[in-house]
Design an enzyme around this catalytic site. Structure first.
Site, PDB file in Angstrom:
ATOM      1  N   CYS A 192      44.892 -15.421  31.032  1.00 18.43           N
ATOM      2  CA  CYS A 192      46.268 -14.385  32.183  1.00 18.43           C
ATOM      3  C   CYS A 192      47.032 -15.631  32.528  1.00 18.43           C
ATOM      4  CB  CYS A 192      45.311 -13.324  32.508  1.00 18.43           C
ATOM      5  SG  CYS A 192      44.275 -12.735  32.140  1.00 18.43           S
ATOM      6  N   ASP A 193      46.467 -16.556  33.782  1.00 16.35           N
ATOM      7  CA  ASP A 193      47.587 -17.344  34.513  1.00 16.35           C
ATOM      8  C   ASP A 193      47.721 -17.951  34.136  1.00 16.35           C
ATOM      9  OD1 ASP A 193      47.417 -14.647  35.736  1.00 16.35           O
ATOM     10  OD2 ASP A 193      45.823 -15.400  37.326  1.00 16.35           O
ATOM     11  N   CYS A 200      41.297 -16.210  35.743  1.00 15.66           N
ATOM     12  CA  CYS A 200      41.356 -16.532  34.073  1.00 15.66           C
ATOM     13  C   CYS A 200      42.609 -16.904  33.694  1.00 15.66           C
ATOM     14  CB  CYS A 200      41.987 -14.706  33.783  1.00 15.66           C
ATOM     15  SG  CYS A 200      42.775 -14.432  31.688  1.00 15.66           S
TER      16      CYS A 200
END
Length: 194
Positions: free
Chosen positions: A37-38, A34
């Site tokens: 997300c990261d 992701c």
């Protein structure tokens, strides 16, 4: 045990992984599924995206805005992604492509340091250095437990009608378990409201 009048299936979908031991060892230590997300953990660094579809293109384009370089690795010599996404990626200066490559191993003990790739035409191995790798090869809906109880499409997603209904009276569907197009929390929440 009581019974329900209404059920909403909202079990989501899980990222598909390559299934390598080195991948499992380094998830959260440089390997992710992701970018949103990261991705910011890799600001100004060299990263790779594995895949050739829409998900991979979106991840690469997102990462190109925050990372030094993005290397897109695909096992074939052409992409499956929509033409508009391919065009954007091709025009983005810090995105480069490695064609006909599969991942043999993620390198590093406690954090990702690189990847060992195999050429699908020549079988020759090559190593590249990256600090982050994003596996973007699709998602699998969390519907195993529903087989034989509710209609699933050929990819395992719950089939819906009129946005959120299923063919079973009182059973509704919301989110990634049904929506493989947008796969966003806001659309799942909207379906939940409906």
């Amino acid at each position: 045990m009581g019974s329900s009048i209404t059920v909403i299936i909202a079990t989501g979908a899980s990222a598909r992984w390559l299934g390598l031991d080195s991948e499992k060892r380094l998830i959260g230590k440089g390997v992710s599924a992701c970018a949103t997300c990261d991705g910011y953990f890799f600001k100004g660094k060299d990263v790779a995206v594995i895949g050739g579809g829409d998900t991979a293109m979106r991840e690469a384009l997102f990462l190109s805005k925050i990372c030094k370089t993005v290397t897109l690795i695909h096992r074939r010599d052409k992409l499956k992604a929509q033409a508009v996404l391919q065009d954007k990626a091709n025009k983005t200066k810090n995105i480069k492509f490695l064609w006909n490559k599969t991942i043999e191993e993620f390198l590093g003990e406690n954090k990702l340091e690189g990847m060992k790739l195999v050429d699908t035409n020549t079988n020759k191995s090559v190593e590249i250095k990256v600090q982050g790798a994003f596996v973007a090869i699709g998602h699998k809906p969390n519907t195993e437990f529903l087989k034989g109880q509710i209609r699933l499409d050929s990819h395992g997603y719950v089939e819906g009608k009129e946005e959120v209904k299923t063919e079973v009276e009182g059973v509704f569907v919301s989110g990634d378990v049904h929506d493989y197009k947008y796969m966003q929390a806001v659309t799942a929440a909207g379906a939940g409201c409906m």
